[in-house]
Design a protein around this motif. Structure first.
Motif, PDB file in Angstrom:
ATOM      1  N   MET A   1     -68.819  48.744 -94.291  1.00 43.56           N
ATOM      2  CA  MET A   1     -69.704  48.360 -93.209  1.00 43.56           C
ATOM      3  C   MET A   1     -68.893  47.608 -92.142  1.00 43.56           C
ATOM      4  SD  MET A   1     -72.370  49.648 -94.832  1.00 43.56           S
ATOM      5  CE  MET A   1     -73.138  50.126 -93.452  1.00 43.56           C
ATOM      6  N   TYR A   2     -69.410  47.599 -90.971  1.00 43.83           N
ATOM      7  CA  TYR A   2     -68.682  46.959 -89.871  1.00 43.83           C
ATOM      8  C   TYR A   2     -69.387  45.728 -89.329  1.00 43.83           C
ATOM      9  CZ  TYR A   2     -71.982  50.026 -87.510  1.00 43.83           C
ATOM     10  OH  TYR A   2     -73.121  50.673 -87.130  1.00 43.83           O
ATOM     11  N   GLY A   3     -70.510  45.374 -89.954  1.00 45.35           N
ATOM     12  CA  GLY A   3     -71.219  44.191 -89.486  1.00 45.35           C
ATOM     13  C   GLY A   3     -72.351  43.805 -90.416  1.00 45.35           C
ATOM     14  N   PHE A   4     -73.130  42.845 -89.967  1.00 44.97           N
ATOM     15  CA  PHE A   4     -74.275  42.369 -90.738  1.00 44.97           C
ATOM     16  C   PHE A   4     -75.384  42.005 -89.759  1.00 44.97           C
ATOM     17  CE2 PHE A   4     -70.819  39.363 -90.391  1.00 44.97           C
ATOM     18  CZ  PHE A   4     -71.382  38.253 -89.787  1.00 44.97           C
ATOM     19  N   THR A   5     -76.629  42.096 -90.227  1.00 44.81           N
ATOM     20  CA  THR A   5     -77.774  41.901 -89.347  1.00 44.81           C
ATOM     21  C   THR A   5     -78.819  40.993 -89.973  1.00 44.81           C
ATOM     22  OG1 THR A   5     -79.070  43.751 -90.225  1.00 44.81           O
ATOM     23  CG2 THR A   5     -77.520  44.264 -88.445  1.00 44.81           C
ATOM     24  N   THR A   6     -79.706  40.548 -89.116  1.00 41.99           N
ATOM     25  CA  THR A   6     -80.943  39.923 -89.563  1.00 41.99           C
ATOM     26  C   THR A   6     -82.057  40.474 -88.686  1.00 41.99           C
ATOM     27  OG1 THR A   6     -82.043  37.843 -90.148  1.00 41.99           O
ATOM     28  CG2 THR A   6     -80.772  37.842 -88.107  1.00 41.99           C
ATOM     29  N   THR A   7     -83.210  40.698 -89.275  1.00 38.41           N
ATOM     30  CA  THR A   7     -84.356  41.213 -88.542  1.00 38.41           C
ATOM     31  C   THR A   7     -85.391  40.103 -88.427  1.00 38.41           C
ATOM     32  OG1 THR A   7     -83.950  43.447 -89.371  1.00 38.41           O
ATOM     33  CG2 THR A   7     -86.134  42.999 -88.454  1.00 38.41           C
ATOM     34  N   LEU A   8     -85.703  39.745 -87.196  1.00 37.16           N
ATOM     35  CA  LEU A   8     -86.649  38.662 -86.923  1.00 37.16           C
ATOM     36  C   LEU A   8     -88.017  39.253 -86.631  1.00 37.16           C
ATOM     37  CD1 LEU A   8     -84.394  36.586 -84.499  1.00 37.16           C
ATOM     38  CD2 LEU A   8     -84.494  36.484 -86.993  1.00 37.16           C
ATOM     39  N   SER A   9     -89.042  38.647 -87.192  1.00 41.55           N
ATOM     40  CA  SER A   9     -90.413  39.089 -86.950  1.00 41.55           C
ATOM     41  C   SER A   9     -91.196  37.965 -86.303  1.00 41.55           C
ATOM     42  CB  SER A   9     -91.081  39.487 -88.271  1.00 41.55           C
ATOM     43  OG  SER A   9     -90.411  40.591 -88.845  1.00 41.55           O
ATOM     44  N   GLY A  10     -92.136  38.355 -85.459  1.00 44.68           N
ATOM     45  CA  GLY A  10     -92.993  37.365 -84.819  1.00 44.68           C
ATOM     46  C   GLY A  10     -92.331  36.609 -83.690  1.00 44.68           C
ATOM     47  N   VAL A  11     -91.281  37.174 -83.115  1.00 43.90           N
ATOM     48  CA  VAL A  11     -90.614  36.538 -81.975  1.00 43.90           C
ATOM     49  C   VAL A  11     -90.488  37.545 -80.844  1.00 43.90           C
ATOM     50  CG1 VAL A  11     -89.257  34.932 -83.388  1.00 43.90           C
ATOM     51  CG2 VAL A  11     -88.265  37.102 -82.729  1.00 43.90           C
ATOM     52  N   SER A  12     -90.486  37.039 -79.633  1.00 44.73           N
ATOM     53  CA  SER A  12     -90.258  37.914 -78.483  1.00 44.73           C
ATOM     54  C   SER A  12     -88.759  38.180 -78.364  1.00 44.73           C
ATOM     55  CB  SER A  12     -90.771  37.253 -77.195  1.00 44.73           C
ATOM     56  OG  SER A  12     -89.923  36.180 -76.822  1.00 44.73           O
ATOM     57  N   PHE A  13     -88.419  39.168 -77.581  1.00 42.14           N
ATOM     58  CA  PHE A  13     -87.012  39.482 -77.346  1.00 42.14           C
ATOM     59  C   PHE A  13     -86.300  38.289 -76.707  1.00 42.14           C
ATOM     60  CE2 PHE A  13     -83.511  41.254 -74.860  1.00 42.14           C
ATOM     61  CZ  PHE A  13     -82.827  41.920 -75.856  1.00 42.14           C
ATOM     62  N   ASP A  14     -86.927  37.681 -75.703  1.00 42.52           N
ATOM     63  CA  ASP A  14     -86.311  36.533 -75.034  1.00 42.52           C
ATOM     64  C   ASP A  14     -86.122  35.357 -75.981  1.00 42.52           C
ATOM     65  OD1 ASP A  14     -86.052  37.893 -72.632  1.00 42.52           O
ATOM     66  OD2 ASP A  14     -87.942  37.132 -71.812  1.00 42.52           O
ATOM     67  N   GLU A  15     -87.087  35.140 -76.873  1.00 41.17           N
ATOM     68  CA  GLU A  15     -86.931  34.079 -77.874  1.00 41.17           C
ATOM     69  C   GLU A  15     -85.755  34.383 -78.799  1.00 41.17           C
ATOM     70  OE1 GLU A  15     -91.549  32.561 -78.477  1.00 41.17           O
ATOM     71  OE2 GLU A  15     -90.870  34.354 -79.540  1.00 41.17           O
ATOM     72  N   ALA A  16     -85.611  35.643 -79.184  1.00 37.73           N
ATOM     73  CA  ALA A  16     -84.495  36.028 -80.054  1.00 37.73           C
ATOM     74  C   ALA A  16     -83.152  35.797 -79.368  1.00 37.73           C
ATOM     75  CB  ALA A  16     -84.642  37.488 -80.488  1.00 37.73           C
ATOM     76  N   ILE A  17     -83.069  36.117 -78.076  1.00 34.31           N
ATOM     77  CA  ILE A  17     -81.832  35.857 -77.320  1.00 34.31           C
ATOM     78  C   ILE A  17     -81.526  34.358 -77.329  1.00 34.31           C
ATOM     79  CG2 ILE A  17     -80.828  35.807 -74.978  1.00 34.31           C
ATOM     80  CD1 ILE A  17     -80.603  38.563 -76.088  1.00 34.31           C
TER      81      ILE A  17
END
Length: 135
Positions: A1-17
């Motif tokens: 694999m070349y990376g790792f992720t997390t999936t956020l729920s209940g947040v807007s895109f701007d909040e995630a940024i």
């Protein structure tokens, strides 16, 4: 694999940024570049797509150490972090695994930088919460 992720729920895109930028900052990373892929695809191709940004994250002491060891390693810097909306309220944040650098440049100095950067980026990823996985 070349990376790792997390999936956020209940947040807007701007909040995630904002949360991602803060998590990176807490680990000593600044954002050197912010590429709005959604806007670029609309502007250049006329194509619509969900919000998608590529953040160029840099930890200056680690970057300096890597550049001192291998000056051309700048080709692999900064550490890219993606923030992309899957559906409204669900955002994936992905981090390039710095160990990719070491697979391309077998150097003890680069390995030390990759190890330190990976630890910091994994902590930033974990601090966001969400469901983690490989990229």
């Amino acid at each position: 694999m070349y990376g790792f992720t997390t999936t956020l729920s209940g947040v807007s895109f701007d909040e995630a940024i904002a949360q991602t930028t803060q998590a990176l900052k807490a680990e000593g990373f600044g954002v050197l570049s912010d590429i709005n892929v959604q806007a670029a695809m609309k502007d250049k191709l006329g194509e619509d797509m969900p919000p998608y940004r590529i953040l160029g994250a840099c930890n200056p002491p680690l970057a300096f150490q890597a550049l001192q060891a291998v000056p051309d390693i700048g080709l692999l810097l900064p550490c890219n972090v993606i923030v992309r909306e899957v559906v409204p309220g669900q955002v994936v944040v992905g981090f390039l695994d710095p160990q990719v650098m070491f697979t391309l440049i077998a150097s003890p100095e680069v390995k030390a930088v990759a190890d330190a950067a990976e630890q910091r980026l994994r902590r930033a990823c974990a601090s966001l919460g969400g469901r983690t996985g490989p990229a």
